[in-house]
Design a protein around this motif. Structure first.
Motif, PDB file in Angstrom:
ATOM      1  N   TYR A  93      44.457 -20.855  23.985  1.00  0.00           N
ATOM      2  CA  TYR A  93      43.472 -19.918  24.127  1.00  0.00           C
ATOM      3  C   TYR A  93      42.300 -20.339  23.170  1.00  0.00           C
ATOM      4  O   TYR A  93      42.391 -20.495  22.145  1.00  0.00           O
ATOM      5  CB  TYR A  93      43.622 -18.491  24.206  1.00  0.00           C
ATOM      6  N   PHE A  94      41.106 -20.613  23.809  1.00  0.00           N
ATOM      7  CA  PHE A  94      39.901 -21.103  22.720  1.00  0.00           C
ATOM      8  C   PHE A  94      38.433 -20.426  23.603  1.00  0.00           C
ATOM      9  O   PHE A  94      38.564 -20.119  24.635  1.00  0.00           O
ATOM     10  CB  PHE A  94      39.960 -22.477  22.808  1.00  0.00           C
ATOM     11  N   VAL A  95      37.720 -20.278  22.495  1.00  0.00           N
ATOM     12  CA  VAL A  95      36.502 -19.755  22.610  1.00  0.00           C
ATOM     13  C   VAL A  95      35.725 -20.671  21.640  1.00  0.00           C
ATOM     14  O   VAL A  95      35.613 -20.493  20.257  1.00  0.00           O
ATOM     15  CB  VAL A  95      36.149 -18.241  22.474  1.00  0.00           C
ATOM     16  N   ASP A  96      34.662 -21.391  22.272  1.00  0.00           N
ATOM     17  CA  ASP A  96      33.579 -22.236  21.496  1.00  0.00           C
ATOM     18  C   ASP A  96      32.315 -22.060  21.821  1.00  0.00           C
ATOM     19  O   ASP A  96      31.213 -22.739  21.229  1.00  0.00           O
ATOM     20  CB  ASP A  96      34.200 -23.470  21.477  1.00  0.00           C
ATOM     21  N   ASP A  97      32.031 -21.300  22.876  1.00  0.00           N
ATOM     22  CA  ASP A  97      30.659 -20.964  23.586  1.00  0.00           C
ATOM     23  C   ASP A  97      30.179 -20.094  22.259  1.00  0.00           C
ATOM     24  O   ASP A  97      30.456 -18.841  22.181  1.00  0.00           O
ATOM     25  CB  ASP A  97      30.795 -20.404  24.888  1.00  0.00           C
ATOM     26  N   LEU A  98      28.792 -20.279  21.903  1.00  0.00           N
ATOM     27  CA  LEU A  98      28.069 -19.436  20.887  1.00  0.00           C
ATOM     28  C   LEU A  98      27.913 -18.155  21.207  1.00  0.00           C
ATOM     29  O   LEU A  98      28.126 -16.889  20.414  1.00  0.00           O
ATOM     30  CB  LEU A  98      26.990 -20.105  20.337  1.00  0.00           C
ATOM     31  N   GLU A  99      27.371 -17.962  22.535  1.00  0.00           N
ATOM     32  CA  GLU A  99      26.988 -16.483  22.998  1.00  0.00           C
ATOM     33  C   GLU A  99      28.257 -15.534  23.173  1.00  0.00           C
ATOM     34  O   GLU A  99      28.245 -14.402  22.819  1.00  0.00           O
ATOM     35  CB  GLU A  99      26.417 -16.457  24.171  1.00  0.00           C
ATOM     36  N   SER A 100      29.503 -16.156  23.551  1.00  0.00           N
ATOM     37  CA  SER A 100      30.758 -15.408  23.737  1.00  0.00           C
ATOM     38  C   SER A 100      31.208 -15.271  22.353  1.00  0.00           C
ATOM     39  O   SER A 100      31.936 -14.132  21.994  1.00  0.00           O
ATOM     40  CB  SER A 100      31.870 -16.321  24.397  1.00  0.00           C
ATOM     41  N   LEU A 101      31.117 -16.154  21.321  1.00  0.00           N
ATOM     42  CA  LEU A 101      31.563 -15.937  19.937  1.00  0.00           C
ATOM     43  C   LEU A 101      30.682 -14.497  19.185  1.00  0.00           C
ATOM     44  O   LEU A 101      31.492 -13.675  18.660  1.00  0.00           O
ATOM     45  CB  LEU A 101      31.427 -17.027  18.928  1.00  0.00           C
TER      46      LEU A 101
END
Length: 179
Positions: A93-101
């Motif tokens: 699972y990964f999150v690298d989208d700035l807005e989501s972070l």
């Protein structure tokens, strides 16, 4: 490497507060707050950041549940290959989208704080993400070769990336107190 795109709703029979606290504990052991500086030719370095959790593929259900809880990010699979023949297939699972972070990941771990050493990683990493977000809010420079980042901001970003790398260095203090 397949990437999931639709995110199912979080199951209503699971207590969200309990799961949020559980996720922080799970992240303390299995998560990663990654950061680096990427340099492209003829350009200043650009910070890169990612939050991720990897597990063996037979634990895919928990990875999908985490994504369902947070409602952002992606899931990808890493099958066994010649290089990793002794390992089992992995799912991440990964999150690298700035807005989501900024809007989901950082507030989640502020609400449900990490209590192990990874909490220090999170503090440094979140400062880099917040700095990047502030810089990205600025209008694009008129000249394509100009950077939104000031020299001081790039130095701070490099310091944060280096600090994150340094804090992860395994330190041992034996009976004699030597490292």
């Amino acid at each position: 490497m397949a990437i999931s795109h639709s995110i199912p709703p979080f199951p209503p029979d699971i207590n969200r507060t309990y799961f949020g606290a559980w996720l922080s504990g799970f992240t303390d052991g299995e998560g990663c707050f990654a950061a680096s500086l990427r340099t492209q030719s003829n350009r200043n370095p650009t910070p890169q950041y990612r939050f991720s959790i990897s597990q063996r593929d037979d634990d895919r259900r928990i990875i999908e549940l985490i994504q369902s809880f947070l409602q952002v990010g992606g899931i990808d699979s890493h099958p066994v290959n010649k290089v990793t023949a002794n390992r089992k297939p992995q799912v991440r699972y990964f999150v690298d989208d700035l807005e989501s972070l900024i809007s989901v990941i950082i507030p989640n771990f502020e609400k449900y704080p990490l209590v192990a050493k990874k909490g220090c990683d999170f503090i440094i990493w979140s400062k880099l993400v917040q700095l990047s977000h502030a810089v990205n809010q600025r209008p694009r420079p008129k000249r394509r070769t100009d950077s939104k980042w000031s020299v001081e901001e790039l130095e701070l970003a490099k310091y944060l990336v280096d600090s994150l790398r340094e804090i992860r260095t395994y330190q041992t203090n034996g009976p004699t107190g030597n490292n």
